[in-house]
Motif scaffolding. Structure first.
Motif, PDB file in Angstrom:
ATOM      1  N   GLN A   1     -51.679 -59.110 -22.364  1.00 42.18           N
ATOM      2  CA  GLN A   1     -50.411 -58.828 -21.694  1.00 42.18           C
ATOM      3  C   GLN A   1     -50.042 -59.940 -20.719  1.00 42.18           C
ATOM      4  O   GLN A   1     -48.868 -60.318 -20.606  1.00 42.18           O
ATOM      5  N   LEU A   2     -51.049 -60.497 -20.019  1.00 40.98           N
ATOM      6  CA  LEU A   2     -50.767 -61.613 -19.105  1.00 40.98           C
ATOM      7  C   LEU A   2     -50.285 -62.843 -19.869  1.00 40.98           C
ATOM      8  O   LEU A   2     -49.356 -63.543 -19.410  1.00 40.98           O
ATOM      9  N   ASP A   3     -50.909 -63.123 -21.006  1.00 41.58           N
ATOM     10  CA  ASP A   3     -50.472 -64.254 -21.829  1.00 41.58           C
ATOM     11  C   ASP A   3     -49.014 -64.088 -22.250  1.00 41.58           C
ATOM     12  O   ASP A   3     -48.221 -65.033 -22.182  1.00 41.58           O
ATOM     13  N   GLU A   4     -48.664 -62.893 -22.697  1.00 42.29           N
ATOM     14  CA  GLU A   4     -47.285 -62.635 -23.106  1.00 42.29           C
ATOM     15  C   GLU A   4     -46.339 -62.672 -21.920  1.00 42.29           C
ATOM     16  O   GLU A   4     -45.194 -63.120 -22.036  1.00 42.29           O
ATOM     17  N   CYS A   5     -46.815 -62.225 -20.761  1.00 42.06           N
ATOM     18  CA  CYS A   5     -46.000 -62.253 -19.537  1.00 42.06           C
ATOM     19  C   CYS A   5     -45.678 -63.700 -19.156  1.00 42.06           C
ATOM     20  O   CYS A   5     -44.551 -64.019 -18.777  1.00 42.06           O
ATOM     21  N   GLU A   6     -46.678 -64.584 -19.275  1.00 46.28           N
ATOM     22  CA  GLU A   6     -46.466 -65.990 -18.943  1.00 46.28           C
ATOM     23  C   GLU A   6     -45.479 -66.658 -19.892  1.00 46.28           C
ATOM     24  O   GLU A   6     -44.854 -67.655 -19.554  1.00 46.28           O
ATOM     25  N   LYS A   7     -45.350 -66.104 -21.090  1.00 49.90           N
ATOM     26  CA  LYS A   7     -44.382 -66.631 -22.059  1.00 49.90           C
ATOM     27  C   LYS A   7     -42.981 -66.087 -21.805  1.00 49.90           C
ATOM     28  O   LYS A   7     -42.055 -66.414 -22.533  1.00 49.90           O
ATOM     29  N   GLY A   8     -42.839 -65.234 -20.788  1.00 52.18           N
ATOM     30  CA  GLY A   8     -41.516 -64.762 -20.409  1.00 52.18           C
ATOM     31  C   GLY A   8     -41.179 -63.347 -20.852  1.00 52.18           C
ATOM     32  O   GLY A   8     -40.039 -62.918 -20.681  1.00 52.18           O
ATOM     33  N   LYS A   9     -42.099 -62.624 -21.384  1.00 49.01           N
ATOM     34  CA  LYS A   9     -41.825 -61.249 -21.820  1.00 49.01           C
ATOM     35  C   LYS A   9     -42.014 -60.301 -20.631  1.00 49.01           C
ATOM     36  O   LYS A   9     -43.117 -60.026 -20.193  1.00 49.01           O
ATOM     37  N   GLN A  10     -40.897 -59.804 -20.109  1.00 46.31           N
ATOM     38  CA  GLN A  10     -40.919 -58.958 -18.919  1.00 46.31           C
ATOM     39  C   GLN A  10     -41.635 -57.628 -19.158  1.00 46.31           C
ATOM     40  O   GLN A  10     -42.308 -57.116 -18.273  1.00 46.31           O
ATOM     41  N   ARG A  11     -41.478 -57.067 -20.338  1.00 43.96           N
ATOM     42  CA  ARG A  11     -42.139 -55.796 -20.647  1.00 43.96           C
ATOM     43  C   ARG A  11     -43.667 -55.958 -20.569  1.00 43.96           C
ATOM     44  O   ARG A  11     -44.375 -55.070 -20.099  1.00 43.96           O
ATOM     45  N   SER A  12     -44.159 -57.094 -21.009  1.00 48.51           N
ATOM     46  CA  SER A  12     -45.602 -57.356 -20.938  1.00 48.51           C
ATOM     47  C   SER A  12     -46.071 -57.464 -19.495  1.00 48.51           C
ATOM     48  O   SER A  12     -47.195 -57.057 -19.173  1.00 48.51           O
ATOM     49  N   CYS A  13     -45.222 -57.990 -18.624  1.00 51.96           N
ATOM     50  CA  CYS A  13     -45.580 -58.071 -17.199  1.00 51.96           C
ATOM     51  C   CYS A  13     -45.734 -56.667 -16.611  1.00 51.96           C
ATOM     52  O   CYS A  13     -46.683 -56.389 -15.872  1.00 51.96           O
ATOM     53  N   SER A  14     -44.818 -55.783 -16.957  1.00 48.34           N
ATOM     54  CA  SER A  14     -44.887 -54.404 -16.485  1.00 48.34           C
ATOM     55  C   SER A  14     -46.116 -53.700 -17.058  1.00 48.34           C
ATOM     56  O   SER A  14     -46.824 -52.979 -16.341  1.00 48.34           O
ATOM     57  N   ASN A  15     -46.364 -53.921 -18.339  1.00 45.48           N
ATOM     58  CA  ASN A  15     -47.542 -53.323 -18.975  1.00 45.48           C
ATOM     59  C   ASN A  15     -48.829 -53.852 -18.357  1.00 45.48           C
ATOM     60  O   ASN A  15     -49.802 -53.110 -18.181  1.00 45.48           O
ATOM     61  N   ALA A  16     -48.866 -55.127 -18.012  1.00 44.51           N
ATOM     62  CA  ALA A  16     -50.042 -55.731 -17.388  1.00 44.51           C
ATOM     63  C   ALA A  16     -50.317 -55.081 -16.035  1.00 44.51           C
ATOM     64  O   ALA A  16     -51.474 -54.817 -15.686  1.00 44.51           O
ATOM     65  N   ARG A  17     -49.257 -54.822 -15.253  1.00 41.25           N
ATOM     66  CA  ARG A  17     -49.441 -54.144 -13.956  1.00 41.25           C
ATOM     67  C   ARG A  17     -50.028 -52.747 -14.150  1.00 41.25           C
ATOM     68  O   ARG A  17     -50.923 -52.335 -13.416  1.00 41.25           O
ATOM     69  N   ASP A  18     -49.520 -52.030 -15.149  1.00 45.52           N
ATOM     70  CA  ASP A  18     -50.036 -50.683 -15.422  1.00 45.52           C
ATOM     71  C   ASP A  18     -51.500 -50.732 -15.854  1.00 45.52           C
ATOM     72  O   ASP A  18     -52.319 -49.918 -15.413  1.00 45.52           O
ATOM     73  N   THR A  19     -51.819 -51.679 -16.726  1.00 42.26           N
ATOM     74  CA  THR A  19     -53.195 -51.819 -17.211  1.00 42.26           C
ATOM     75  C   THR A  19     -54.124 -52.188 -16.060  1.00 42.26           C
ATOM     76  O   THR A  19     -55.228 -51.649 -15.933  1.00 42.26           O
ATOM     77  N   TYR A  20     -53.676 -53.092 -15.183  1.00 41.07           N
ATOM     78  CA  TYR A  20     -54.483 -53.492 -14.035  1.00 41.07           C
ATOM     79  C   TYR A  20     -54.743 -52.290 -13.120  1.00 41.07           C
ATOM     80  O   TYR A  20     -55.857 -52.103 -12.628  1.00 41.07           O
ATOM     81  N   SER A  21     -53.741 -51.468 -12.928  1.00 41.05           N
ATOM     82  CA  SER A  21     -53.890 -50.272 -12.101  1.00 41.05           C
ATOM     83  C   SER A  21     -54.925 -49.327 -12.711  1.00 41.05           C
ATOM     84  O   SER A  21     -55.767 -48.770 -11.994  1.00 41.05           O
ATOM     85  N   GLU A  22     -54.884 -49.170 -14.017  1.00 43.62           N
ATOM     86  CA  GLU A  22     -55.854 -48.313 -14.701  1.00 43.62           C
ATOM     87  C   GLU A  22     -57.268 -48.880 -14.571  1.00 43.62           C
ATOM     88  O   GLU A  22     -58.234 -48.140 -14.369  1.00 43.62           O
ATOM     89  N   MET A  23     -57.390 -50.201 -14.651  1.00 41.78           N
ATOM     90  CA  MET A  23     -58.696 -50.843 -14.483  1.00 41.78           C
ATOM     91  C   MET A  23     -59.246 -50.594 -13.082  1.00 41.78           C
ATOM     92  O   MET A  23     -60.447 -50.344 -12.912  1.00 41.78           O
ATOM     93  N   GLN A  24     -58.375 -50.634 -12.091  1.00 45.98           N
ATOM     94  CA  GLN A  24     -58.806 -50.422 -10.708  1.00 45.98           C
ATOM     95  C   GLN A  24     -59.283 -48.991 -10.475  1.00 45.98           C
ATOM     96  O   GLN A  24     -60.126 -48.754  -9.616  1.00 45.98           O
ATOM     97  N   GLN A  25     -58.747 -48.061 -11.245  1.00 46.25           N
ATOM     98  CA  GLN A  25     -59.196 -46.672 -11.115  1.00 46.25           C
ATOM     99  C   GLN A  25     -60.575 -46.479 -11.745  1.00 46.25           C
ATOM    100  O   GLN A  25     -61.372 -45.662 -11.275  1.00 46.25           O
ATOM    101  N   ILE A  26     -60.869 -47.211 -12.812  1.00 46.96           N
ATOM    102  CA  ILE A  26     -62.148 -47.057 -13.512  1.00 46.96           C
ATOM    103  C   ILE A  26     -63.273 -47.809 -12.798  1.00 46.96           C
ATOM    104  O   ILE A  26     -64.414 -47.343 -12.761  1.00 46.96           O
ATOM    105  N   LEU A  27     -62.971 -48.963 -12.210  1.00 51.78           N
ATOM    106  CA  LEU A  27     -64.009 -49.808 -11.600  1.00 51.78           C
ATOM    107  C   LEU A  27     -64.938 -49.086 -10.624  1.00 51.78           C
ATOM    108  O   LEU A  27     -66.157 -49.261 -10.708  1.00 51.78           O
ATOM    109  N   PRO A  28     -64.443 -48.262  -9.706  1.00 51.47           N
ATOM    110  CA  PRO A  28     -65.370 -47.607  -8.765  1.00 51.47           C
ATOM    111  C   PRO A  28     -66.330 -46.618  -9.430  1.00 51.47           C
ATOM    112  O   PRO A  28     -67.342 -46.247  -8.839  1.00 51.47           O
ATOM    113  N   THR A  29     -66.034 -46.193 -10.648  1.00 54.51           N
ATOM    114  CA  THR A  29     -66.886 -45.202 -11.316  1.00 54.51           C
ATOM    115  C   THR A  29     -68.024 -45.843 -12.105  1.00 54.51           C
ATOM    116  O   THR A  29     -68.852 -45.134 -12.663  1.00 54.51           O
TER     117      THR A  29
END
Length: 109
Positions: free
Chosen positions: A73-101
């Motif tokens: 998603q970050l690669d696609e975001c860097e290519k200018g795809k705005q939807r991928s940037c939004s998806n990357a933020r959501d995925t990062y948020s999900e990763m942050q929820q799993i990390l403490p467990t």
């Protein structure tokens, strides 16, 4: 008479030993049933450890999957795809929820 006693006593002893064995089985049956029920109802420490290990591995696999997805998603975001940037933020948020467990492995020196 004594001969009769020598013949009858061993036979009687054999007959009563079977009865005593049956009485012991009947008397200990409730204890065996209760202990079997307790064994089925409780979880041993090794079973709990195995279950915990499986759950940790499942979370680690989920985190690895999210990390791969996030990189794409970050690669696609860097290519200018705005939807991928939004998806990357959501995925990062999900990763942050799993990390403490996921427990941190100690580093070997």
């Amino acid at each position: 008479m004594r001969r009769l006693a020598f013949v009858v006593l061993p036979i009687a002893a054999l007959g009563t030993s079977a009865c005593v064995g049956t009485l012991v089985d009947v008397a200990t049956a409730p204890v065996r049933v209760v202990s079997k029920g307790v064994d089925l109802a409780t979880t041993s420490q090794s079973e709990a450890d195995e279950k915990r290990g499986r759950e940790i591995r499942r979370r680690e696999e989920q985190l690895a999957k999210l990390e791969r997805q996030y990189e794409k998603q970050l690669d696609e975001c860097e290519k200018g795809k705005q939807r991928s940037c939004s998806n990357a933020r959501d995925t990062y948020s999900e990763m942050q929820q799993i990390l403490p467990t996921i427990p941190v492995e100690p580093e070997d020196d």
